[in-house]
Design a protein around this motif. Structure first.
Motif, PDB file in Angstrom:
ATOM      1  N   UNK A  67       0.825  -1.211   0.000  1.00 24.13           N
ATOM      2  CA  UNK A  67       0.000   0.000   0.000  1.00 24.13           C
ATOM      3  C   UNK A  67       0.858   1.258   0.000  1.00 24.13           C
ATOM      4  N   UNK A  68       1.893   1.271   0.838  1.00 24.58           N
ATOM      5  CA  UNK A  68       2.791   2.425   0.903  1.00 24.58           C
ATOM      6  C   UNK A  68       3.505   2.618  -0.432  1.00 24.58           C
ATOM      7  N   UNK A  69       3.963   1.517  -1.019  1.00 18.33           N
ATOM      8  CA  UNK A  69       4.648   1.590  -2.308  1.00 18.33           C
ATOM      9  C   UNK A  69       3.732   2.175  -3.380  1.00 18.33           C
ATOM     10  N   UNK A  70       2.497   1.702  -3.433  1.00 17.99           N
ATOM     11  CA  UNK A  70       1.561   2.187  -4.447  1.00 17.99           C
ATOM     12  C   UNK A  70       1.345   3.692  -4.315  1.00 17.99           C
ATOM     13  N   UNK A  71       1.147   4.159  -3.069  1.00 11.90           N
ATOM     14  CA  UNK A  71       0.910   5.588  -2.839  1.00 11.90           C
ATOM     15  C   UNK A  71       2.129   6.417  -3.248  1.00 11.90           C
ATOM     16  N   UNK A  72       3.318   5.948  -2.894  1.00  7.11           N
ATOM     17  CA  UNK A  72       4.537   6.691  -3.220  1.00  7.11           C
ATOM     18  C   UNK A  72       4.786   6.712  -4.729  1.00  7.11           C
ATOM     19  N   UNK A  73       4.512   5.600  -5.402  1.00  7.03           N
ATOM     20  CA  UNK A  73       4.694   5.552  -6.855  1.00  7.03           C
ATOM     21  C   UNK A  73       3.763   6.554  -7.523  1.00  7.03           C
ATOM     22  N   UNK A  74       2.541   6.609  -7.082  1.00  6.42           N
ATOM     23  CA  UNK A  74       1.583   7.548  -7.669  1.00  6.42           C
ATOM     24  C   UNK A  74       2.025   8.994  -7.456  1.00  6.42           C
ATOM     25  N   UNK A  75       2.518   9.286  -6.248  1.00  7.28           N
ATOM     26  CA  UNK A  75       2.972  10.650  -5.951  1.00  7.28           C
ATOM     27  C   UNK A  75       4.231  10.989  -6.740  1.00  7.28           C
ATOM     28  N   UNK A  76       5.140  10.038  -6.871  1.00  8.80           N
ATOM     29  CA  UNK A  76       6.385  10.279  -7.604  1.00  8.80           C
ATOM     30  C   UNK A  76       6.116  10.535  -9.080  1.00  8.80           C
ATOM     31  N   UNK A  77       5.108   9.883  -9.613  1.00 10.55           N
ATOM     32  CA  UNK A  77       4.778  10.040 -11.033  1.00 10.55           C
ATOM     33  C   UNK A  77       4.329  11.454 -11.372  1.00 10.55           C
ATOM     34  N   UNK A  78       3.961  12.238 -10.372  1.00 13.44           N
ATOM     35  CA  UNK A  78       3.563  13.622 -10.624  1.00 13.44           C
ATOM     36  C   UNK A  78       4.742  14.473 -11.091  1.00 13.44           C
ATOM     37  N   UNK A  79       5.954  13.984 -10.889  1.00  7.22           N
ATOM     38  CA  UNK A  79       7.146  14.700 -11.335  1.00  7.22           C
ATOM     39  C   UNK A  79       7.505  14.196 -12.734  1.00  7.22           C
TER      40      UNK A  79
END
Length: 367
Positions: free
Chosen positions: A254-266
């Motif tokens: 779950x943490x990985x999924x959230x971080x990947x989504x946030x990182x993709x904003x860059x």
């Protein structure tokens, strides 16, 4: 093979390969290399009983790091990719492999050594690019980068392995968190930007927020996230307390999924679809073959690859084998074939980008 690269690309670019020779060049594993040559079974036995848990879980067996892994060995390992994926590997990107030379500019010797290898000869893959070793925190970083570039313009990216985990039984390359967001690192990072070099972020999933911070501080720089962010313990117990329960593994996912989504904003972040068989994911601790076969690998990774692709889009993904680090658990043909089958339903253009075109854009053209 359900899907295929045949007719889509003439050749695959493998964006994450380590080349080394611990017998003739200064590496961390050089201390093991000569004893392994003389008594491999004894060294393997001693490794299983005397090595730290961190090292055992990282490499599983010393035989892949204590022996030379050169262009010929990689070519043999990748020979079946054409049959498994539909196109051969024609070029690789070498990623720095812990050169241990003395002096502030010693890392440039690894680049010099690479240029002596027979890339592109007698059917061996070309060297598309070099990811060199450098530490932006060091005052001599700019001078070292110039030394790398003076050897060859194929130096197009830089890596400082920043992986750190709060579980002390998991291998960390630094003894404290926050390397990528430290003041010295952020200040020195401009040396890479000024020379038009990208940066390879080798971190664990608990550090993905740091990668986002770096990408935000330097939006003009290309940041390459390796191994999809390496969620340690996602598939089984690691260290002393990571991934030991179903609840823990669900939390890691779950943490990985959230971080990947946030990182993709860059938009300046690119992801390497690599490290699929990396031992630290928690497949098991036997010396080889902990996954159980290509079908299981695909079942485990399909939801993660789908998530990364949905988040970043096909224009920001690249294939990498992470060889020979992934060698204990899967072959290069298995890794490439799995990714082709998972991405295949998304269309030929996606496969073309992930297996070749994006690498040429990020690292430059192949000679």
């Amino acid at each position: 093979m359900v899907h295929s690269l045949k007719g889509i690309v003439d050749g695959v670019v493998d964006t994450h390969v380590h080349q080394w020779d611990p017998l003739r060049t200064p590496r961390e594993a050089s201390v093991l290399a000569r004893p392994y040559q003389m008594a491999p079974h004894l060294v393997e036995k001693l490794f299983s009983t005397l090595a730290t848990q961190r090292d055992r879980e990282l490499i599983l067996t010393p035989k892949h790091v204590a022996q030379p892994y050169l262009t010929e060995q990689y070519a043999a390992d990748a020979e079946g990719v054409a049959a498994a994926a539909g196109a051969p590997v024609t070029s690789i990107v070498h990623v720095e492999a812990g050169w241990q030379g003395k002096g502030p500019l010693a890392a440039a010797d690894e680049t010099r050594w690479l240029t002596s290898l027979p890339f592109g000869r007698n059917g061996l893959p070309n060297l598309a690019a070099i990811v060199a070793q450098a530490d932006p925190r060091k005052p001599e970083c700019g001078t070292l980068l110039d030394a790398h570039l003076a050897v060859t313009p194929k130096v197009r990216s830089v890596r400082l392995n920043a992986a750190w985990h709060p579980d002390r039984k998991v291998k960390s390359w630094f003894n404290a968190p926050g390397l990528l967001t430290s003041r010295d690192f952020l200040a020195g990072f401009s040396a890479l930007v000024e020379r038009g070099l990208s940066f390879e972020a080798t971190v664990y999933s608990n550090q993905l927020g740091d990668v986002a911070r770096l990408a935000g501080e330097y939006p003009e720089a290309t940041i390459v996230l390796t191994h999809c962010g390496t969620p340690i313990g996602l598939f089984g117990p690691m260290g002393s307390r990571t991934g030991w329960t179903v609840a823990q593994r669900a939390g890691i996912a779950s943490e990985w999924r959230d971080h990947i989504w946030a990182l993709a904003e860059h938009p300046n972040v690119v992801v390497k679809c690599s490290g699929f068989a990396f031992p630290q994911l928690g497949y098991g601790h036997e010396s080889e073959g902990n996954i159980g076969g290509p079908k299981i690998l695909q079942e485990l990774w399909r939801p993660l690859i789908d998530h990364v692709t949905d988040a970043f889009g096909a224009d920001r993904l690249m294939f990498g084998s992470n060889y020979p680090m992934d060698k204990p658990n899967a072959t290069v043909p298995t890794l490439a074939g799995m990714l082709v089958d998972v991405l295949g339903p998304r269309g030929d253009d996606v496969l073309r980008k992930v297996f070749r075109n994006n690498a040429l854009r990020v690292y430059g053209p192949v000679d």
